[in-house]
Write a protein that holds these residues in place. Structure first.
Motif, PDB file in Angstrom:
ATOM      1  N   SER A 352      -9.955  -1.468  -0.608  1.00  0.00           N
ATOM      2  CA  SER A 352      -8.715  -1.558   0.651  1.00  0.00           C
ATOM      3  C   SER A 352      -8.072  -1.027   1.246  1.00  0.00           C
ATOM      4  CB  SER A 352      -7.930  -3.030   0.141  1.00  0.00           C
ATOM      5  OG  SER A 352      -6.631  -3.370   1.134  1.00  0.00           O
ATOM      6  N   VAL A 353      -7.086   0.045  -0.127  1.00  0.00           N
ATOM      7  CA  VAL A 353      -6.145   1.059  -0.744  1.00  0.00           C
ATOM      8  C   VAL A 353      -6.990   2.263  -0.227  1.00  0.00           C
ATOM      9  CG1 VAL A 353      -5.140   2.170  -2.001  1.00  0.00           C
ATOM     10  CG2 VAL A 353      -5.216  -0.372  -2.508  1.00  0.00           C
ATOM     11  N   ASN A 354      -8.587   2.416  -0.711  1.00  0.00           N
ATOM     12  CA  ASN A 354      -9.395   3.623  -0.482  1.00  0.00           C
ATOM     13  C   ASN A 354      -9.374   3.761   1.921  1.00  0.00           C
ATOM     14  OD1 ASN A 354      -8.974   4.618  -2.616  1.00  0.00           O
ATOM     15  ND2 ASN A 354     -10.992   4.631  -3.396  1.00  0.00           N
ATOM     16  N   SER A 355      -9.631   2.167   1.889  1.00  0.00           N
ATOM     17  CA  SER A 355     -10.445   2.544   3.194  1.00  0.00           C
ATOM     18  C   SER A 355      -8.737   3.129   4.180  1.00  0.00           C
ATOM     19  CB  SER A 355     -10.272   1.430   3.557  1.00  0.00           C
ATOM     20  OG  SER A 355      -9.192   0.118   3.399  1.00  0.00           O
ATOM     21  N   TYR A 356      -7.656   2.859   4.041  1.00  0.00           N
ATOM     22  CA  TYR A 356      -6.561   2.906   4.414  1.00  0.00           C
ATOM     23  C   TYR A 356      -6.048   4.559   4.040  1.00  0.00           C
ATOM     24  CZ  TYR A 356      -5.016  -1.441   6.250  1.00  0.00           C
ATOM     25  OH  TYR A 356      -5.085  -2.681   6.776  1.00  0.00           O
ATOM     26  N   CYS A 370       3.158   8.093  -0.260  1.00  0.00           N
ATOM     27  CA  CYS A 370       4.009   8.598  -1.480  1.00  0.00           C
ATOM     28  C   CYS A 370       4.568   7.307  -1.115  1.00  0.00           C
ATOM     29  CB  CYS A 370       4.896   9.484  -1.189  1.00  0.00           C
ATOM     30  SG  CYS A 370       3.985  10.782  -1.426  1.00  0.00           S
ATOM     31  N   ARG A 371       5.517   6.859   0.447  1.00  0.00           N
ATOM     32  CA  ARG A 371       5.957   5.370  -0.076  1.00  0.00           C
ATOM     33  C   ARG A 371       5.096   4.218  -0.242  1.00  0.00           C
ATOM     34  NH1 ARG A 371       7.808   1.582   3.571  1.00  0.00           N
ATOM     35  NH2 ARG A 371      10.109   1.019   3.243  1.00  0.00           N
ATOM     36  N   MET A 372       4.249   4.233  -0.123  1.00  0.00           N
ATOM     37  CA  MET A 372       3.112   2.996  -0.028  1.00  0.00           C
ATOM     38  C   MET A 372       3.151   3.042  -1.625  1.00  0.00           C
ATOM     39  SD  MET A 372       3.226   1.195   3.038  1.00  0.00           S
ATOM     40  CE  MET A 372       3.314   1.342   4.666  1.00  0.00           C
ATOM     41  N   LEU A 373       2.524   3.856  -2.075  1.00  0.00           N
ATOM     42  CA  LEU A 373       2.040   3.626  -3.484  1.00  0.00           C
ATOM     43  C   LEU A 373       2.783   3.791  -4.665  1.00  0.00           C
ATOM     44  CD1 LEU A 373      -0.869   6.051  -3.211  1.00  0.00           C
ATOM     45  CD2 LEU A 373      -1.002   3.973  -3.815  1.00  0.00           C
ATOM     46  N   PHE A 374       4.453   4.512  -4.445  1.00  0.00           N
ATOM     47  CA  PHE A 374       5.827   4.828  -4.965  1.00  0.00           C
ATOM     48  C   PHE A 374       6.428   4.137  -5.474  1.00  0.00           C
ATOM     49  CE2 PHE A 374       3.386   8.760  -5.653  1.00  0.00           C
ATOM     50  CZ  PHE A 374       2.363   8.543  -6.673  1.00  0.00           C
ATOM     51  N   GLU A 375       6.837   2.910  -4.176  1.00  0.00           N
ATOM     52  CA  GLU A 375       7.568   2.351  -3.738  1.00  0.00           C
ATOM     53  C   GLU A 375       7.372   1.128  -3.032  1.00  0.00           C
ATOM     54  OE1 GLU A 375      10.574   3.867  -1.077  1.00  0.00           O
ATOM     55  OE2 GLU A 375      10.152   6.053  -1.886  1.00  0.00           O
ATOM     56  N   ILE A 376       5.949   0.799  -2.714  1.00  0.00           N
ATOM     57  CA  ILE A 376       5.782  -0.316  -2.172  1.00  0.00           C
ATOM     58  C   ILE A 376       4.838  -0.988  -3.259  1.00  0.00           C
ATOM     59  CG2 ILE A 376       4.913  -2.023  -0.343  1.00  0.00           C
ATOM     60  CD1 ILE A 376       7.082  -0.299   0.116  1.00  0.00           C
ATOM     61  N   SER A 378       3.238  -2.558  -6.485  1.00  0.00           N
ATOM     62  CA  SER A 378       3.510  -3.395  -8.126  1.00  0.00           C
ATOM     63  C   SER A 378       3.283  -2.218  -8.195  1.00  0.00           C
ATOM     64  CB  SER A 378       3.246  -4.437  -8.162  1.00  0.00           C
ATOM     65  OG  SER A 378       3.206  -5.282  -9.192  1.00  0.00           O
ATOM     66  N   LEU A 379       4.083  -1.831  -9.600  1.00  0.00           N
ATOM     67  CA  LEU A 379       3.884  -1.236 -10.909  1.00  0.00           C
ATOM     68  C   LEU A 379       2.747  -2.123 -11.495  1.00  0.00           C
ATOM     69  CD1 LEU A 379       7.050  -0.557 -12.690  1.00  0.00           C
ATOM     70  CD2 LEU A 379       6.413   0.760 -10.908  1.00  0.00           C
ATOM     71  N   ASP A 380       2.611  -3.165 -11.314  1.00  0.00           N
ATOM     72  CA  ASP A 380       1.919  -3.716 -12.175  1.00  0.00           C
ATOM     73  C   ASP A 380      -0.026  -2.914 -12.130  1.00  0.00           C
ATOM     74  OD1 ASP A 380       3.125  -5.544 -14.088  1.00  0.00           O
ATOM     75  OD2 ASP A 380       2.893  -6.970 -12.715  1.00  0.00           O
ATOM     76  N   TRP A 381      -0.251  -3.013 -10.980  1.00  0.00           N
ATOM     77  CA  TRP A 381      -1.069  -2.382  -9.955  1.00  0.00           C
ATOM     78  C   TRP A 381      -1.018  -0.688 -10.382  1.00  0.00           C
ATOM     79  CZ3 TRP A 381      -5.396  -4.701  -8.688  1.00  0.00           C
ATOM     80  CH2 TRP A 381      -4.701  -5.961  -7.594  1.00  0.00           C
ATOM     81  N   LEU A 382      -0.711  -0.399 -10.418  1.00  0.00           N
ATOM     82  CA  LEU A 382       0.073   0.928 -10.919  1.00  0.00           C
ATOM     83  C   LEU A 382      -0.898   1.474 -12.327  1.00  0.00           C
ATOM     84  CD1 LEU A 382       3.666   2.835  -9.237  1.00  0.00           C
ATOM     85  CD2 LEU A 382       1.177   3.505  -8.274  1.00  0.00           C
ATOM     86  N   GLY A 383      -0.852   1.100 -13.485  1.00  0.00           N
ATOM     87  CA  GLY A 383      -1.014   0.980 -14.878  1.00  0.00           C
ATOM     88  C   GLY A 383      -2.728   0.675 -14.250  1.00  0.00           C
ATOM     89  N   HIS A 384      -3.088   0.669 -13.906  1.00  0.00           N
ATOM     90  CA  HIS A 384      -4.490   0.303 -13.370  1.00  0.00           C
ATOM     91  C   HIS A 384      -5.463   1.923 -12.396  1.00  0.00           C
ATOM     92  CE1 HIS A 384      -5.264  -3.857 -15.213  1.00  0.00           C
ATOM     93  NE2 HIS A 384      -3.938  -3.837 -14.619  1.00  0.00           N
ATOM     94  N   LEU A 385      -4.539   2.500 -12.012  1.00  0.00           N
ATOM     95  CA  LEU A 385      -5.207   3.232 -11.193  1.00  0.00           C
ATOM     96  C   LEU A 385      -4.515   5.400 -10.893  1.00  0.00           C
ATOM     97  CD1 LEU A 385      -3.618   1.709  -7.714  1.00  0.00           C
ATOM     98  CD2 LEU A 385      -5.463   1.234  -8.877  1.00  0.00           C
ATOM     99  N   LYS A 386      -5.647   5.773 -11.026  1.00  0.00           N
ATOM    100  CA  LYS A 386      -5.267   7.387 -10.783  1.00  0.00           C
ATOM    101  C   LYS A 386      -5.981   7.601  -9.270  1.00  0.00           C
ATOM    102  CE  LYS A 386      -8.616   8.098 -15.011  1.00  0.00           C
ATOM    103  NZ  LYS A 386      -9.619   8.785 -15.703  1.00  0.00           N
ATOM    104  N   LEU A 387      -4.821   9.113  -9.038  1.00  0.00           N
ATOM    105  CA  LEU A 387      -4.169   9.195  -7.880  1.00  0.00           C
ATOM    106  C   LEU A 387      -4.753  10.820  -8.021  1.00  0.00           C
ATOM    107  CD1 LEU A 387      -1.040   8.752  -6.231  1.00  0.00           C
ATOM    108  CD2 LEU A 387      -3.091   8.156  -5.419  1.00  0.00           C
ATOM    109  N   ARG A 388      -5.956  10.633  -6.306  1.00  0.00           N
ATOM    110  CA  ARG A 388      -6.346  11.809  -6.034  1.00  0.00           C
ATOM    111  C   ARG A 388      -5.650  13.113  -5.481  1.00  0.00           C
ATOM    112  NH1 ARG A 388     -11.080  12.153  -1.708  1.00  0.00           N
ATOM    113  NH2 ARG A 388      -9.563  12.677  -0.163  1.00  0.00           N
ATOM    114  N   LYS A 389      -5.467  13.872  -6.412  1.00  0.00           N
ATOM    115  CA  LYS A 389      -4.634  14.991  -6.084  1.00  0.00           C
ATOM    116  C   LYS A 389      -3.221  15.355  -5.074  1.00  0.00           C
ATOM    117  CE  LYS A 389      -5.901  17.253 -10.583  1.00  0.00           C
ATOM    118  NZ  LYS A 389      -6.414  19.033 -10.901  1.00  0.00           N
TER     119      LYS A 389
END
Length: 426
Positions: A352-356, A370-376, A378-389
């Protein structure tokens, strides 16, 4: 021209090979659907039976599934059976090269090497080119056809399609191609369909958006490959009229949405009734009276999910809102499960995230991502992810890829710059 010359019996062996190729092309994106799985259980004999039906003139489309989708907008869809989808792919593979050579450059829908992003970039290039020549004097006119698919005249379409193919198609199976096209064009899915959903799903859908309310002998089902290609063909005469008869060089069309640009607003304004008259008399179509937009190009305009302005392209509010709503749904899910998620849920979230992200990376949206990933998010999701640069995609923390940063060490007290620096995305 008489078609008796083409009454040669088609080579059934070659037809079977072509149908197998169409089957493999068709299942590429539909393999996990129930209809595709059912067909695949005995696909060889089904292909042989289909070839026999086509050669003997017994082929008729199966009943469709009719339903209503609400995203991105409320729309009625008729989903063909997998068997019919194979036929759609077979037919388009036979004749699409003729369409590609026939269509103008700036018809974007369902075209090889084109599509929405190509159309957006072409419009942006037209704007940049026009403003270099005319500055603030450049104007845009954006028009839309009312209930386009539901008002395509099937008899007129088949008449012009027959004339086109007789003149250009060089295969010895012309009769089969024409018979198959006619079966698809003249099918009445609204009379032979299975309704999926509730009758209330159709509430709020305008009558000119529904095949159940189409005028006599009019309407193609939205959702079929052949409908998309034939719709392009149907409007080709409009493309020629605007670019050759009216002489507009900065013009582009995606299905029934089209844009003209010119330095003289009076010329654009004068084109509106002429285009309306042409659509009415030549194609039996009507301009949408509430979707006529004319303004200076410097103000920008919406086209194919983007806001095109001089020198930059943004995502529309609808795309941003849908992305936000999707993230909030996944935030609610992980909160309900106290931060625990299954592998399937994580994979669905990543898709879902990659489609957007894959869509938004084409526009000026770095701060939005940036805002969607780092502000909106949840931190619980962020712990499972790596970001493309380039913030264009995410993967799970178990995957390895050189273009992806390490796990995202984020804390609420950090600002955006610190987050990006820690993630290796600065």
């Amino acid at each position: 021209m008489q078609l008796d010359l083409f009454h040669k019996v088609p080579d059934q062996s070659r037809l079977k090979v072509e149908l197998f190729e169409a089957y493999f092309a068709c299942r590429r994106n539909k393999r996990n659907t129930l209809s595709a799985l059912e067909f695949e259980l005995d696909f060889e004999s089904r292909i042989f039976d289909l070839a026999e039906d086509m050669v003997q003139g017994r082929y008729n489309p199966d009943p469709c599934y009719a339903f209503v989708v609400r995203r991105p907008v409320q729309r009625e869809v008729f989903a063909a059976s997998f068997r019919d989808r194979v036929v759609h792919h077979w037919l388009i593979a036979k004749i699409n090269h003729l369409f590609e050579a026939y269509f103008i450059e700036d018809s974007y829908a369902c075209r090889i090497g084109k599509g929405t992003h190509f159309g957006i970039q072409r419009m942006a290039a037209f704007m940049e080119e026009g403003m270099k020549m005319h500055g603030q004097q450049l104007w845009i006119l954006k028009l839309d056809i009312r209930g386009f698919f539901m008002h395509i005249n099937r008899n007129l379409l088949m008449q012009r399609l027959t004339h086109f193919l007789v003149a250009r198609y060089r295969g010895d199976d012309l009769k089969l191609v024409l018979e198959t096209a006619s079966s698809l064009v003249h099918s009445r899915p609204d009379l032979r369909c299975v309704i999926r959903g509730l009758p209330s799903d159709w509430h709020g859908l305008p009558p000119d958006k529904s095949l159940f309310h189409s005028p006599t002998d009019c309407g193609l089902p939205i959702g079929n490959l052949t409908s998309q290609i034939f719709a392009n063909f149907y409007l080709h005469s409009l493309d020629r009229f605007v670019t050759q008869k009216l002489g507009f060089q900065r013009y582009g069309r995606y299905v029934d949405d089209f844009v003209l640009m010119d330095a003289k607003p009076a010329r654009l304004k004068a084109a509106i009734p002429r285009i309306a008259s042409f659509l009415r008399t030549d194609l039996g179509l009507t301009l949408h009276p509430r979707k006529v937009y004319m303004q200076p190009a410097a103000h920008g305009f919406q086209f194919l999910g983007a806001v095109i302005k001089p020198g930059r392209i943004y995502a529309t509010s609808r795309i941003k809102g849908n992305f936000y709503a999707s993230i909030q749904r996944y935030n609610s899910l992980i909160n309900l499960q106290n931060g625990k998620i299954s592998k399937q849920q994580l994979q669905a979230f990543i898709c879902s995230v990659n489609s957007y992200m894959g869509l938004l990376i084409h526009y000026c949206t770095f701060r939005l991502r940036c805002r969607m990933l780092f502000e909106i998010l949840s931190l619980d999701w962020l712990g499972h992810l790596k970001l493309r640069k380039d913030l264009g995609a995410v993967i799970t923390d178990h995957q390895n890829h050189g273009n992806f940063a390490s796990n995202i060490p984020y804390a609420p007290t950090q600002g955006r710059k610190e987050c990006l620096a820690n993630a290796g995305c600065s």
